[in-house]
Enzyme design. Sequence first.
Site, PDB file in Angstrom:
ATOM      1  N   GLU A   1       0.717  -1.277  -0.452  1.00 18.74           N
ATOM      2  CA  GLU A   1      -0.232  -0.055  -0.089  1.00 18.74           C
ATOM      3  C   GLU A   1       0.659   1.473   0.006  1.00 18.74           C
ATOM      4  O   GLU A   1       1.690   1.285   0.304  1.00 18.74           O
ATOM      5  CB  GLU A   1      -0.964  -0.076   1.695  1.00 18.74           C
ATOM      6  CG  GLU A   1      -2.257  -0.751   1.335  1.00 18.74           C
ATOM      7  CD  GLU A   1      -3.348   0.640   0.520  1.00 18.74           C
ATOM      8  OE1 GLU A   1      -2.587   1.211  -0.582  1.00 18.74           O
ATOM      9  OE2 GLU A   1      -4.457  -0.005   0.918  1.00 18.74           O
ATOM     10  N   ASP A   2       0.107   2.255  -0.813  1.00 19.55           N
ATOM     11  CA  ASP A   2       0.700   3.472  -0.874  1.00 19.55           C
ATOM     12  C   ASP A   2       0.947   4.065   0.722  1.00 19.55           C
ATOM     13  O   ASP A   2       1.561   4.898   1.577  1.00 19.55           O
ATOM     14  CB  ASP A   2       0.363   4.879  -1.352  1.00 19.55           C
ATOM     15  CG  ASP A   2      -1.227   4.921  -1.380  1.00 19.55           C
ATOM     16  OD1 ASP A   2      -1.935   3.966  -0.644  1.00 19.55           O
ATOM     17  OD2 ASP A   2      -1.480   5.561  -2.458  1.00 19.55           O
TER      18      ASP A   2
ATOM     19  N   ASP B   1      -4.290   5.833   6.480  1.00 19.17           N
ATOM     20  CA  ASP B   1      -4.763   6.465   7.018  1.00 19.17           C
ATOM     21  C   ASP B   1      -5.740   6.082   7.693  1.00 19.17           C
ATOM     22  O   ASP B   1      -5.643   5.569   8.952  1.00 19.17           O
ATOM     23  CB  ASP B   1      -5.723   7.582   5.657  1.00 19.17           C
ATOM     24  CG  ASP B   1      -6.415   8.561   6.427  1.00 19.17           C
ATOM     25  OD1 ASP B   1      -5.578   8.942   7.531  1.00 19.17           O
ATOM     26  OD2 ASP B   1      -6.914   8.911   5.238  1.00 19.17           O
TER      27      ASP B   1
ATOM     28  N   PHE C   1      -2.389  15.475   4.271  1.00 22.15           N
ATOM     29  CA  PHE C   1      -2.946  15.052   3.326  1.00 22.15           C
ATOM     30  C   PHE C   1      -1.504  15.209   2.071  1.00 22.15           C
ATOM     31  O   PHE C   1      -1.007  16.650   2.074  1.00 22.15           O
ATOM     32  CB  PHE C   1      -3.490  15.641   2.674  1.00 22.15           C
ATOM     33  CG  PHE C   1      -4.466  14.923   1.794  1.00 22.15           C
ATOM     34  CD1 PHE C   1      -5.214  14.035   1.673  1.00 22.15           C
ATOM     35  CD2 PHE C   1      -4.369  14.190   0.127  1.00 22.15           C
ATOM     36  CE1 PHE C   1      -5.804  13.031   0.709  1.00 22.15           C
ATOM     37  CE2 PHE C   1      -4.833  13.765  -0.670  1.00 22.15           C
ATOM     38  CZ  PHE C   1      -5.256  12.932  -0.754  1.00 22.15           C
TER      39      PHE C   1
ATOM     40  N   ARG D   1       0.836  12.174  -9.041  1.00 24.75           N
ATOM     41  CA  ARG D   1       1.714  10.847  -9.355  1.00 24.75           C
ATOM     42  C   ARG D   1       2.938  10.994  -9.826  1.00 24.75           C
ATOM     43  O   ARG D   1       4.011  10.246  -8.958  1.00 24.75           O
ATOM     44  CB  ARG D   1       0.291   9.396  -9.340  1.00 24.75           C
ATOM     45  CG  ARG D   1      -0.456   9.429  -8.903  1.00 24.75           C
ATOM     46  CD  ARG D   1      -1.346   8.434  -9.417  1.00 24.75           C
ATOM     47  NE  ARG D   1      -2.671   7.901  -9.206  1.00 24.75           N
ATOM     48  CZ  ARG D   1      -3.123   8.039  -8.264  1.00 24.75           C
ATOM     49  NH1 ARG D   1      -2.528   7.535  -7.447  1.00 24.75           N
ATOM     50  NH2 ARG D   1      -4.337   7.654  -8.429  1.00 24.75           N
TER      51      ARG D   1
HETATM   52  P1  5GP Z   1      -7.499   4.838   4.301  1.00 27.31           P
HETATM   53  O1  5GP Z   1      -8.967   3.610   3.901  1.00 27.31           O
HETATM   54  O2  5GP Z   1      -7.054   3.819   5.102  1.00 27.31           O
HETATM   55  O3  5GP Z   1      -8.170   6.311   4.934  1.00 27.31           O
HETATM   56  O4  5GP Z   1      -6.956   5.508   2.738  1.00 27.31           O
HETATM   57  C1  5GP Z   1      -6.143   4.663   2.757  1.00 27.31           C
HETATM   58  C2  5GP Z   1      -6.093   5.207   0.828  1.00 27.31           C
HETATM   59  O5  5GP Z   1      -6.968   6.266   1.149  1.00 27.31           O
HETATM   60  C3  5GP Z   1      -4.920   5.188   0.540  1.00 27.31           C
HETATM   61  O6  5GP Z   1      -4.897   4.339  -0.038  1.00 27.31           O
HETATM   62  C4  5GP Z   1      -5.033   6.454  -0.394  1.00 27.31           C
HETATM   63  O7  5GP Z   1      -4.994   6.351  -1.814  1.00 27.31           O
HETATM   64  C5  5GP Z   1      -6.004   7.456   0.086  1.00 27.31           C
HETATM   65  N1  5GP Z   1      -5.063   8.549   0.780  1.00 27.31           N
HETATM   66  C6  5GP Z   1      -4.980   8.701   2.321  1.00 27.31           C
HETATM   67  N2  5GP Z   1      -4.110   9.549   3.123  1.00 27.31           N
HETATM   68  C7  5GP Z   1      -3.996  10.007   1.894  1.00 27.31           C
HETATM   69  C8  5GP Z   1      -2.693  11.078   1.533  1.00 27.31           C
HETATM   70  O8  5GP Z   1      -2.343  11.742   2.970  1.00 27.31           O
HETATM   71  N3  5GP Z   1      -2.838  11.412  -0.118  1.00 27.31           N
HETATM   72  C9  5GP Z   1      -3.285  11.120  -0.572  1.00 27.31           C
HETATM   73  N4  5GP Z   1      -3.047  11.604  -1.901  1.00 27.31           N
HETATM   74  N5  5GP Z   1      -3.579   9.584  -1.021  1.00 27.31           N
HETATM   75  C10 5GP Z   1      -4.501   9.792   1.032  1.00 27.31           C
END
Ligand code: 5GP
Length: 179
Positions: A101-102, A105, A154, A167
């Site tokens: 994963e990137d 969050d 973010f 990206r």
């Molecule tokens: P989660 O489900 O954990 O809230 O979020 C996961 C996904 O939300 C990540 O795979 C990513 O695509 C997006 N995301 C969450 N935080 C960020 C951020 O700070 N920047 C970006 N570009 N995407 C985020």
Amino acid sequence: MNKYELGGVLLGRDVIKNKVKELAKEISLYYKNKPVHVIGVLKGSVIFLSDLVREVDRSIQMKLDFLSVSSYGASTKSSGVVKINKDLDESVVNKNLLIVEDIVDTGLTLQYLINILRERSPKEIKVCSLLDKPERRIVDLKADFYGFTIPDEFVVGYGLDYGGYWRNLPDIHILRKVD
Ligand code: 5GP
């Protein structure tokens, strides 16, 4: 409607490069005696994944597969809705999965992915995430391998986007709100 612009660099390319090497070492050690089926979560993880897998020791038996989920759209807030847009090509039955994963969050995306992959009877599921944003976590989840813990900002670049853009940036930047 808020407007955003590119802010300062949070993590520069050299810092990222070193961390990717460290993570690849940990991963090489862990998968020394077992094949690994790497699952890239499109599209955010592609840049990280492609750097990471090339640093993993060549003796490791590795396959790559990808899936695509949508969670955010053109917004900086989690919708809580996670949908599979593209599924894996190969079966994961009895395989050692490493989800790449990137960023983790809220953790909702990862929890959803782990749940659906578990139902497909893999041998094991591990997670590697480049970034961890623990302040916003809703579900109790932590990646097994992770690069950086970042504050509640973010970020874009190195695979991470805002509305599909940025990206391609080699560094990770903070997205700044313009009044
Ligand atoms: P989660 O489900 O954990 O809230 O979020 C996961 C996904 O939300 C990540 O795979 C990513 O695509 C997006 N995301 C969450 N935080 C960020 C951020 O700070 N920047 C970006 N570009 N995407 C985020």
